[in-house]
Design a protein around this motif. Structure first.
Motif, mmCIF file in Angstrom:
data_model
loop_
_atom_site.group_PDB
_atom_site.id
_atom_site.type_symbol
_atom_site.label_atom_id
_atom_site.label_comp_id
_atom_site.label_asym_id
_atom_site.label_seq_id
_atom_site.Cartn_x
_atom_site.Cartn_y
_atom_site.Cartn_z
ATOM 1 N N ILE A 1 75.049 -29.820 4.567
ATOM 2 C CA ILE A 1 73.944 -30.173 5.460
ATOM 3 C C ILE A 1 72.863 -29.101 5.432
ATOM 4 N N VAL A 2 73.284 -27.843 5.388
ATOM 5 C CA VAL A 2 72.351 -26.713 5.347
ATOM 6 C C VAL A 2 72.822 -25.714 4.292
ATOM 7 N N GLU A 3 71.914 -24.806 3.943
ATOM 8 C CA GLU A 3 72.285 -23.671 3.115
ATOM 9 C C GLU A 3 71.772 -22.409 3.786
ATOM 10 N N SER A 4 72.487 -21.326 3.599
ATOM 11 C CA SER A 4 72.062 -20.037 4.115
ATOM 12 C C SER A 4 71.091 -19.440 3.109
ATOM 13 N N VAL A 5 69.897 -19.054 3.586
ATOM 14 C CA VAL A 5 68.895 -18.510 2.671
ATOM 15 C C VAL A 5 68.695 -17.005 2.842
ATOM 16 N N SER A 6 69.076 -16.453 3.992
ATOM 17 C CA SER A 6 69.007 -15.002 4.179
ATOM 18 C C SER A 6 69.785 -14.614 5.429
ATOM 19 N N PHE A 7 70.102 -13.330 5.525
ATOM 20 C CA PHE A 7 70.772 -12.823 6.719
ATOM 21 C C PHE A 7 70.345 -11.389 6.968
ATOM 22 N N GLY A 8 70.460 -10.981 8.226
ATOM 23 C CA GLY A 8 70.107 -9.626 8.615
ATOM 24 C C GLY A 8 71.344 -8.834 8.965
ATOM 25 N N LEU A 9 71.304 -7.546 8.673
ATOM 26 C CA LEU A 9 72.421 -6.655 8.969
ATOM 27 C C LEU A 9 71.944 -5.460 9.778
ATOM 28 N N ALA A 10 72.795 -5.019 10.683
ATOM 29 C CA ALA A 10 72.544 -3.768 11.401
ATOM 30 C C ALA A 10 72.991 -2.612 10.508
ATOM 31 N N LEU A 11 72.637 -1.416 10.869
ATOM 32 C CA LEU A 11 73.015 -0.247 10.079
ATOM 33 C C LEU A 11 74.524 -0.087 9.955
ATOM 34 N N ASN A 12 75.270 -0.579 10.944
ATOM 35 C CA ASN A 12 76.729 -0.479 10.891
ATOM 36 C C ASN A 12 77.368 -1.596 10.065
ATOM 37 N N GLY A 13 76.542 -2.481 9.480
ATOM 38 C CA GLY A 13 77.049 -3.558 8.630
ATOM 39 C C GLY A 13 77.309 -4.864 9.347
ATOM 40 N N GLU A 14 77.108 -4.889 10.654
ATOM 41 C CA GLU A 14 77.325 -6.111 11.425
ATOM 42 C C GLU A 14 76.171 -7.090 11.189
ATOM 43 N N GLN A 15 76.520 -8.357 10.996
ATOM 44 C CA GLN A 15 75.490 -9.378 10.789
ATOM 45 C C GLN A 15 74.758 -9.636 12.106
ATOM 46 N N THR A 16 73.421 -9.557 12.066
ATOM 47 C CA THR A 16 72.633 -9.730 13.281
ATOM 48 C C THR A 16 71.874 -11.047 13.330
ATOM 49 N N SER A 17 71.611 -11.644 12.160
ATOM 50 C CA SER A 17 70.881 -12.917 12.121
ATOM 51 C C SER A 17 71.181 -13.610 10.801
ATOM 52 N N GLU A 18 70.844 -14.913 10.764
ATOM 53 C CA GLU A 18 70.986 -15.679 9.528
ATOM 54 C C GLU A 18 69.978 -16.810 9.551
ATOM 55 N N THR A 19 69.356 -17.039 8.412
ATOM 56 C CA THR A 19 68.358 -18.093 8.276
ATOM 57 C C THR A 19 68.938 -19.206 7.412
ATOM 58 N N PHE A 20 68.736 -20.435 7.875
ATOM 59 C CA PHE A 20 69.270 -21.612 7.205
ATOM 60 C C PHE A 20 68.162 -22.571 6.839
ATOM 61 N N LYS A 21 68.417 -23.378 5.816
ATOM 62 C CA LYS A 21 67.484 -24.429 5.395
ATOM 63 C C LYS A 21 68.243 -25.738 5.370
ATOM 64 N N LYS A 22 67.662 -26.765 6.009
ATOM 65 C CA LYS A 22 68.276 -28.096 6.066
ATOM 66 C C LYS A 22 68.141 -28.758 4.706
ATOM 67 N N LEU A 23 69.251 -29.276 4.166
ATOM 68 C CA LEU A 23 69.250 -29.863 2.843
ATOM 69 C C LEU A 23 69.123 -31.375 2.835
ATOM 70 N N LEU A 24 69.849 -32.055 3.667
ATOM 71 C CA LEU A 24 69.864 -33.525 3.642
ATOM 72 C C LEU A 24 68.856 -34.139 4.569
#
Length: 78
Positions: free
Chosen positions: A55-78
């Motif tokens: 349904i979607v794909e992940s196109v990018s993500f953000g990381l904090a300095l400690n390596g924890e994921q802070t955000s993610e950007t998705f694109k709708k496919l269908l």
């Protein structure tokens, strides 16, 4: 609540329907750092299922300095 119980919940169904109704090509970002941990975990489950279902794909993500994921950007496919 287990993951299987969550997948059978009304909240899960509503979130999946909302994402499925986005128009093709729509891009959106989930800022996990600003969401309470429990809700962020639920959103990760929903988005993993959306990716798995194509349904979607992940196109990018953000990381904090400690390596924890802070955000993610998705694109709708269908």
């Amino acid at each position: 609540m287990t993951i299987q119980e969550f997948r059978q919940s009304k909240d899960y169904a509503e979130a999946m329907n909302k994402i499925k109704n986005y128009s093709k090509g729509f891009t959106f970002t989930l800022n996990y750092a600003e969401i309470p941990k429990e809700k962020a975990n639920a959103l990760r489950i929903i988005m993993q299922d959306c990716i798995k279902d194509g349904i979607v794909e992940s196109v990018s993500f953000g990381l904090a300095l400690n390596g924890e994921q802070t955000s993610e950007t998705f694109k709708k496919l269908l």
